[in-house]
Write an enzyme that holds these catalytic residues in place. Structure first.
Site, PDB file in Angstrom:
ATOM      1  N   TRP A 323       0.802  -1.225   0.000  1.00  0.00           N
ATOM      2  CA  TRP A 323       0.000   0.000   0.000  1.00  0.00           C
ATOM      3  C   TRP A 323       0.837   1.279   0.000  1.00  0.00           C
ATOM      4  O   TRP A 323       0.293   2.355   0.133  1.00  0.00           O
ATOM      5  CB  TRP A 323      -0.917  -0.013   1.230  1.00  0.00           C
ATOM      6  CG  TRP A 323      -1.790  -1.219   1.294  1.00  0.00           C
ATOM      7  CD1 TRP A 323      -3.029  -1.379   0.730  1.00  0.00           C
ATOM      8  CD2 TRP A 323      -1.491  -2.459   1.948  1.00  0.00           C
ATOM      9  NE1 TRP A 323      -3.521  -2.636   0.995  1.00  0.00           N
ATOM     10  CE2 TRP A 323      -2.602  -3.325   1.743  1.00  0.00           C
ATOM     11  CE3 TRP A 323      -0.408  -2.929   2.688  1.00  0.00           C
ATOM     12  CZ2 TRP A 323      -2.639  -4.626   2.246  1.00  0.00           C
ATOM     13  CZ3 TRP A 323      -0.437  -4.229   3.185  1.00  0.00           C
ATOM     14  CH2 TRP A 323      -1.558  -5.059   2.965  1.00  0.00           C
ATOM     15  N   ASP A 324       2.156   1.182  -0.149  1.00  0.00           N
ATOM     16  CA  ASP A 324       3.034   2.348  -0.021  1.00  0.00           C
ATOM     17  C   ASP A 324       2.880   2.966   1.362  1.00  0.00           C
ATOM     18  O   ASP A 324       2.874   4.185   1.519  1.00  0.00           O
ATOM     19  CB  ASP A 324       2.722   3.386  -1.109  1.00  0.00           C
ATOM     20  CG  ASP A 324       3.798   4.474  -1.208  1.00  0.00           C
ATOM     21  OD1 ASP A 324       4.869   4.304  -0.602  1.00  0.00           O
ATOM     22  OD2 ASP A 324       3.545   5.500  -1.865  1.00  0.00           O
ATOM     23  N   TYR A 325       2.771   2.113   2.376  1.00  0.00           N
ATOM     24  CA  TYR A 325       2.645   2.565   3.757  1.00  0.00           C
ATOM     25  C   TYR A 325       4.028   2.737   4.388  1.00  0.00           C
ATOM     26  O   TYR A 325       4.325   2.175   5.446  1.00  0.00           O
ATOM     27  CB  TYR A 325       1.796   1.585   4.565  1.00  0.00           C
ATOM     28  CG  TYR A 325       0.301   1.735   4.373  1.00  0.00           C
ATOM     29  CD1 TYR A 325      -0.265   2.901   3.883  1.00  0.00           C
ATOM     30  CD2 TYR A 325      -0.571   0.695   4.711  1.00  0.00           C
ATOM     31  CE1 TYR A 325      -1.637   3.035   3.728  1.00  0.00           C
ATOM     32  CE2 TYR A 325      -1.950   0.816   4.560  1.00  0.00           C
ATOM     33  CZ  TYR A 325      -2.472   1.994   4.067  1.00  0.00           C
ATOM     34  OH  TYR A 325      -3.841   2.127   3.924  1.00  0.00           O
ATOM     35  N   LYS A 351       1.107   6.077   8.252  1.00  0.00           N
ATOM     36  CA  LYS A 351       0.158   6.485   7.220  1.00  0.00           C
ATOM     37  C   LYS A 351      -1.209   5.855   7.440  1.00  0.00           C
ATOM     38  O   LYS A 351      -2.228   6.395   6.981  1.00  0.00           O
ATOM     39  CB  LYS A 351       0.689   6.098   5.840  1.00  0.00           C
ATOM     40  CG  LYS A 351       1.906   6.878   5.368  1.00  0.00           C
ATOM     41  CD  LYS A 351       2.283   6.460   3.955  1.00  0.00           C
ATOM     42  CE  LYS A 351       3.476   7.231   3.425  1.00  0.00           C
ATOM     43  NZ  LYS A 351       3.815   6.841   2.037  1.00  0.00           N
TER      44      LYS A 351
END
Length: 644
Positions: A323-325, A351
């Protein structure tokens, strides 16, 4: 990522009030977060809730930065995110292209500047710099009488040491004052200041990580502050079967994965010889078929022994990140009151809007954390991790429920139609071929804006985004046909993710129209929130900024705005924050979150402010240079405020 936003400035009037008496002793701001652990708290209280409405501009400094963008596309990516440091009566800061300035803290007069001459026509994922670091640190008694150095990490992967008095490179450091960070690593940048701990300078790296799966290594390295000699290097991704954590990476290509880098601000605890590393997602962000498994030490907070480079402990905030966290916020070091006793702790804001409180020496959660089942992936080749860690006793911040919204009936119907065609099963919904709603998005929750901590109230304070992303994976074969007549896909950001079967398309749940932006999820879209750590409850949460014209939409000020750039707290009972896309600088009362002061900035304020006292007067300073990707007004201003 690109955001399309509109903004409007509002002028405020105010009347004078006398400031209270205060000591004339200087009070510095010697590190990005004031202290090396990033609390972003100042004991100053000359400016307080009683008189903050009387703040006026003390001085404004112009860097001339926009001239350096001419003939390049740098302005599209440029963001003035620097937080100045104040040491010995001088402010030190960087521009987006890593030019360095030293100016008088009382007058704003330039003392010197240094241009590392970064070549702006090269492939740069970001054009920003959050600032510099000063050596020796204030707590370093051994080197207390040593001439100070300014350490400057650059966009083109260099670490430069400058004389703090003159701005000239230190010839004895590295090669003529410079260490090449790209040597043996790859095309990295550095956008955040390094950590200083004793005679060691620890630096991370930044890279765009959605164009291929085998990206550059996200190594963290430590250098001798005097000589520039490499002391140690640590790669968050195991490269051999014998490396710790190697059994959490599966697949024949796992060791070729890159990134998991630390692009945000690092924290240091000199007393315990620890440096705290916030790592990011492995490459690529949204497809993990080449890196199945839990993926230690990516998307983690890792405590490393600063003297040796050995891992002491780690805590993973996201397993097998899809999730691009990234851990974008600086780990915040503070003393946590547990059963009436102060315990050394690190607060981790994410995030996802989760806040984890860990023991600083062991990484063991001081407040309960549990693994919960999360949605599975239906993408061929992908295996989402079955559980994720959730804090149990602290409130989650950010957007955790997605519903359709629109400023008009027609806009709401359009939002409902779009949402109904996408997958959404709550937080940690994986990317899909159909298109998935990711909420909170990669913008946050909390992003690099991070958190501040007020030890007097026990409040942990953060500015928060509440905007959903839409992630769709497209099979590489037949890509041209898939996007040919799909206007939404054509407008979406593309990540090629070379070496995987899928191309990424990323957008957000808003659209652009003639009036500017049309949000598709309910407000507020940006807030300032305070968590009471003594009670484990949300003390308050208020809208931050506005994205719609308040003249046309009277409720716009209650709707909040997308924001990047953090907050600071002071003993004057105030929280100062800019960040929001409407271009204002604000002060809120720490106790209840009520707005106390608001002024328009000459350009976007996507930076964390700072405060200091010199010659008996307290100043509050903010970098105002805008953000190309957010679409806020670009500029080259550093603005200082004072009481009459």
């Amino acid at each position: 990522m690109k955001y399309l936003v509109s903004w409007i400035t509002v002028l405020l009037c105010f009347c004078p009030v006398m400031a209270p008496a205060q000591t004339t002793q200087p009070q510095e701001w010697p590190a990005y977060g004031n202290d090396a652990g990033g609390m972003r708290f100042s004991p100053l209280k000359q400016i307080n809730a009683e008189n903050v409405k009387q703040l006026r501009v003390a001085w404004t400094f112009r860097t001339g930065e926009l001239e350096h963008y001419k003939g390049t596309d740098a302005a599209e990516k440029a963001a003035f995110e620097a937080t100045p440091l104040m040491v010995d009566g001088t402010l030190f800061f960087t521009t987006p292209t890593t030019r360095v300035f030293a100016i008088d803290a009382a007058t704003g007069t330039k003392k010197w500047d240094y241009n590392p001459e970064v070549y702006l026509r090269q492939d740069l994922s970001e054009v920003t710099s959050r600032g510099v670091s000063i050596w020796p640190a204030p707590t370093d008694k051994t080197n207390a009488n040593t001439p100070k150095r300014v350490f400057v990490p650059t966009l083109d992967g260099r670490l430069i040491a400058l004389d703090a008095k003159t701005g000239q490179p230190i010839a004895s450091f590295g090669k003529a004052g410079m260490v090449d960070l790209r040597q043996g690593v790859g095309n990295i940048s550095v956008t955040s200041p390094p950590a200083i701990i004793g005679n060691t300078v620890v630096v991370g790296s930044s890279m765009g990580d959605n164009q291929r799966f085998n990206y550059d290594r996200g190594v963290v390295r430590a250098y001798d502050a005097l000589t520039g000699k490499l002391r140690w290097s640590w790669d968050p991704i195991p490269r051999s079967e014998k490396d710790p954590g190697a059994n959490t990476w599966k697949g024949s290509s796992a060791t070729q994965t890159g990134a998991a880098n630390a692009w945000s601000v690092l924290s240091a605890d000199a007393e315990r010889d620890l440096v705290f590393i916030p790592t990011t997602s492995p490459s690529p962000d949204y497809y993990g078929g080449e890196r199945l498994g839990q993926n230690l030490y990516a998307s983690s907070i890792v405590a490393i022994r600063a003297s040796t480079g050995k891992v002491v402990w780690s805590f993973q905030t996201v397993h097998h990140d899809l999730w691009d966290y990234d851990n974008a916020a600086q780990p915040l070091l503070f003393m946590f009151n547990q059963n009436g006793k102060p315990v050394p702790a690190v607060a981790v804001g994410t995030k996802m809007g989760h806040v984890f409180i860990l023991h600083r020496e062991t990484g063991v959660p001081l407040l309960p954390v549990e693994e919960r089942r999360v949605p599975a992936s239906n993408v061929p080749g992908e295996e989402a991790y079955p559980t994720q860690p959730f804090p149990v006793s602290l409130p989650a911040l950010g957007l955790h429920k997605v519903e359709a919204w629109g400023a008009t009936t027609e806009e709401k119907a359009s939002a409902q139609k779009r949402i109904s065609g996408l997958q959404y099963n709550g937080i940690f919904t994986p990317p899909s071929l159909q298109g998935s709603i990711i909420a909170p998005s990669n913008v946050g929750g909390m992003n690099w804006s991070g958190m501040c901590y007020d030890p007097e109230s026990g409040f942990l304070i953060a500015n928060v985004n509440r905007i959903a992303a839409v992630i769709r994976l497209l099979p590489r074969e037949g890509l041209a046909v898939a996007v040919k007549d799909d206007q939404e896909l054509l407008r979406s950001e593309t990540g090629f993710q070379a070496g995987t079967p899928y191309v990424l398309k990323r957008s957000y749940l808003f659209t652009k129209n003639e009036q500017g932006i049309s949000m598709q999820t309910p407000p507020p879209w940006g807030t300032l929130a305070a968590i009471d750590l003594k009670k484990g409850t949300l003390a308050w949460e208020v809208p931050l900024g506005f994205m719609y014209d308040p003249g046309k939409y009277p409720q716009a000020r209650q709707w909040g705005a997308l924001n990047l750039g953090g907050a600071i707290a002071t003993a004057g009972g105030l929280v100062f924050v800019a960040g929001s896309v409407d271009g204002h600088f604000r002060a809120f009362k720490t106790g209840d979150g009520s707005l106390q002061w608001e002024v328009p900035l000459p350009a976007g304020g996507q930076a964390t402010p700072m405060t200091y006292q010199v010659k008996g007067k307290q100043y509050v300073v903010i970098s105002a240079g805008g953000h190309g990707k957010l679409g806020t007004k670009l500029g080259d201003y550093v603005v200082a405020y004072e009481l009459p």
